[in-house]
Design a protein around this motif. Structure first.
Motif, PDB file in Angstrom:
ATOM      1  N   SER A 143       0.907  -1.353   0.002  1.00 34.20           N
ATOM      2  CA  SER A 143      -0.054   0.170  -0.010  1.00 34.20           C
ATOM      3  C   SER A 143       0.757   1.253   0.105  1.00 34.20           C
ATOM      4  O   SER A 143       0.349   2.119  -0.832  1.00 34.20           O
ATOM      5  CB  SER A 143      -0.874  -0.064   1.298  1.00 34.20           C
ATOM      6  N   GLY A 144       1.941   1.289   0.813  1.00 34.34           N
ATOM      7  CA  GLY A 144       2.889   2.491   0.568  1.00 34.34           C
ATOM      8  C   GLY A 144       2.341   3.561   1.699  1.00 34.34           C
ATOM      9  O   GLY A 144       2.697   4.740   1.447  1.00 34.34           O
ATOM     10  N   SER A 145       1.381   3.274   2.766  1.00 31.41           N
ATOM     11  CA  SER A 145       1.247   4.238   3.534  1.00 31.41           C
ATOM     12  C   SER A 145       2.490   4.897   4.227  1.00 31.41           C
ATOM     13  O   SER A 145       2.474   6.188   4.576  1.00 31.41           O
ATOM     14  CB  SER A 145      -0.051   3.967   4.580  1.00 31.41           C
ATOM     15  N   ASN A 146       3.393   4.350   4.544  1.00 32.83           N
ATOM     16  CA  ASN A 146       4.714   4.778   5.478  1.00 32.83           C
ATOM     17  C   ASN A 146       5.449   5.689   4.253  1.00 32.83           C
ATOM     18  O   ASN A 146       5.779   6.548   4.585  1.00 32.83           O
ATOM     19  CB  ASN A 146       5.300   3.594   5.720  1.00 32.83           C
ATOM     20  N   ALA A 147       5.347   4.964   3.105  1.00 33.76           N
ATOM     21  CA  ALA A 147       6.125   5.871   1.964  1.00 33.76           C
ATOM     22  C   ALA A 147       5.325   7.149   1.967  1.00 33.76           C
ATOM     23  O   ALA A 147       6.199   8.216   1.634  1.00 33.76           O
ATOM     24  CB  ALA A 147       6.133   5.094   0.657  1.00 33.76           C
ATOM     25  N   GLN A 148       4.100   7.056   1.824  1.00 29.82           N
ATOM     26  CA  GLN A 148       3.205   8.269   1.655  1.00 29.82           C
ATOM     27  C   GLN A 148       3.687   9.429   2.832  1.00 29.82           C
ATOM     28  O   GLN A 148       3.973  10.679   2.631  1.00 29.82           O
ATOM     29  CB  GLN A 148       1.698   7.989   1.918  1.00 29.82           C
ATOM     30  N   PHE A 154       0.349  -0.104  -4.447  1.00 26.94           N
ATOM     31  CA  PHE A 154      -0.284   1.253  -4.449  1.00 26.94           C
ATOM     32  C   PHE A 154       0.852   2.219  -4.101  1.00 26.94           C
ATOM     33  O   PHE A 154       0.571   3.639  -4.689  1.00 26.94           O
ATOM     34  CB  PHE A 154      -1.481   1.546  -3.395  1.00 26.94           C
ATOM     35  N   ALA A 155       1.899   1.889  -3.741  1.00 27.82           N
ATOM     36  CA  ALA A 155       3.024   2.794  -3.439  1.00 27.82           C
ATOM     37  C   ALA A 155       3.441   3.397  -4.525  1.00 27.82           C
ATOM     38  O   ALA A 155       3.959   4.586  -4.516  1.00 27.82           O
ATOM     39  CB  ALA A 155       4.035   1.822  -2.724  1.00 27.82           C
ATOM     40  N   LEU A 156       3.487   2.830  -5.813  1.00 22.96           N
ATOM     41  CA  LEU A 156       3.998   3.467  -7.147  1.00 22.96           C
ATOM     42  C   LEU A 156       3.082   4.648  -7.344  1.00 22.96           C
ATOM     43  O   LEU A 156       3.520   5.544  -7.906  1.00 22.96           O
ATOM     44  CB  LEU A 156       3.882   2.268  -8.132  1.00 22.96           C
ATOM     45  N   GLU A 157       1.750   4.311  -7.300  1.00 21.39           N
ATOM     46  CA  GLU A 157       0.898   5.440  -7.510  1.00 21.39           C
ATOM     47  C   GLU A 157       1.078   6.703  -6.639  1.00 21.39           C
ATOM     48  O   GLU A 157       1.149   7.997  -7.032  1.00 21.39           O
ATOM     49  CB  GLU A 157      -1.000   4.879  -7.258  1.00 21.39           C
ATOM     50  N   ARG A 158       1.297   6.355  -5.372  1.00 26.22           N
ATOM     51  CA  ARG A 158       1.726   7.514  -4.406  1.00 26.22           C
ATOM     52  C   ARG A 158       2.880   8.121  -4.910  1.00 26.22           C
ATOM     53  O   ARG A 158       2.619   9.389  -4.749  1.00 26.22           O
ATOM     54  CB  ARG A 158       1.778   6.985  -2.889  1.00 26.22           C
ATOM     55  N   ALA A 159       3.813   7.556  -5.308  1.00 21.07           N
ATOM     56  CA  ALA A 159       5.036   8.115  -5.430  1.00 21.07           C
ATOM     57  C   ALA A 159       4.818   9.115  -7.027  1.00 21.07           C
ATOM     58  O   ALA A 159       5.188  10.097  -7.153  1.00 21.07           O
ATOM     59  CB  ALA A 159       6.421   7.218  -6.111  1.00 21.07           C
TER      60      ALA A 159
END
Ligand code: GRF
Length: 194
Positions: free
Chosen positions: A16-21, A46-51
């Motif tokens: 998901s990438g919430s930490n990445a967000q 989804f982390a890719l989308e957030r980036a």
């Protein structure tokens, strides 16, 4: 300020990438630190989308490319001062560890050394904590070596385990701690770097 004067962070994420967000938000327009790239082993992450939303280069890679050094060569082009595994599920190959000694960190949703190791991620971690009737859980931010979750701890933060907790409720409480503390620990580590 010229790019070279920034401390540079590369993120690895599998989900998901919430930490990445949180990292991308926290360091957006930061005075001295920049998130320069995100790498994922999962094309559906989804982390890719957030980036992409933060205009941060996002690259997907295969197990073969990770193993054979291709990913390391790609990461080197970003010249990172720190590599942050933020929900990244694969073991890091020894050649990658050797390239960034004490510059790769991971965040784990439990109080290591308990509840770590292969397969101990996400839901499974919190289930195990509840099964052991632990009175508290929390987060561990640690250096990464070639074994799952065994590098030296950098920072831990404890939270209570409530009687009525389910894995989902505990996960939510722990994830909130991750979001609260990971960016600040990254900032502290980079500001300490020579
Ligand atoms: C977090 O619980 C983190 O501790 C673990 O994987 C999860 C990643 O969540 N390593 P997200 O992808 O950052 O939302």
């Amino acid at each position: 300020m010229a790019d070279s004067s920034f401390k540079r962070v590369v993120i690895f994420a599998s989900g998901s990438g919430s930490n990445a967000q949180r990292l991308m938000e926290y360091f957006d327009n930061h005075a001295s630190i920049r998130i320069v790239a995100l790498f994922s082993n999962n094309p559906e992450a989804f982390a890719l989308e957030r980036a992409r939303k933060f205009n941060i280069p996002a690259q997907v890679f295969t197990r073969e490319a990770f193993r054979n050094g291709t990913v390391l060569e790609q990461v080197k082009t970003f010249n990172p001062d720190l590599v942050v595994l933020a929900g990244f599920l694969w073991l890091v190959p020894a050649h990658f560890i050797a390239a960034y000694p004490n510059k790769i960190i991971n965040i784990h949703p439990a109080l290591l050394p308990k509840f770590g190791g292969k397969g101990m991620h996400g839901h499974f971690v919190h289930e195990a904590v509840l099964q052991q009737k632990e009175k508290e859980s929390g987060i561990t931010i640690h250096y990464v070596n070639e074994y799952y979750d065994q590098g030296a701890a950098i920072y831990q933060h404890v939270c209570p385990v409530e009687l009525e907790d389910t894995p989902e409720l505990l996960a939510k409480r722990v994830l909130a701690l991750e979001h609260e503390h990971l960016p600040r620990v990254v900032e502290m580590l980079l500001q300490e770097q020579k």
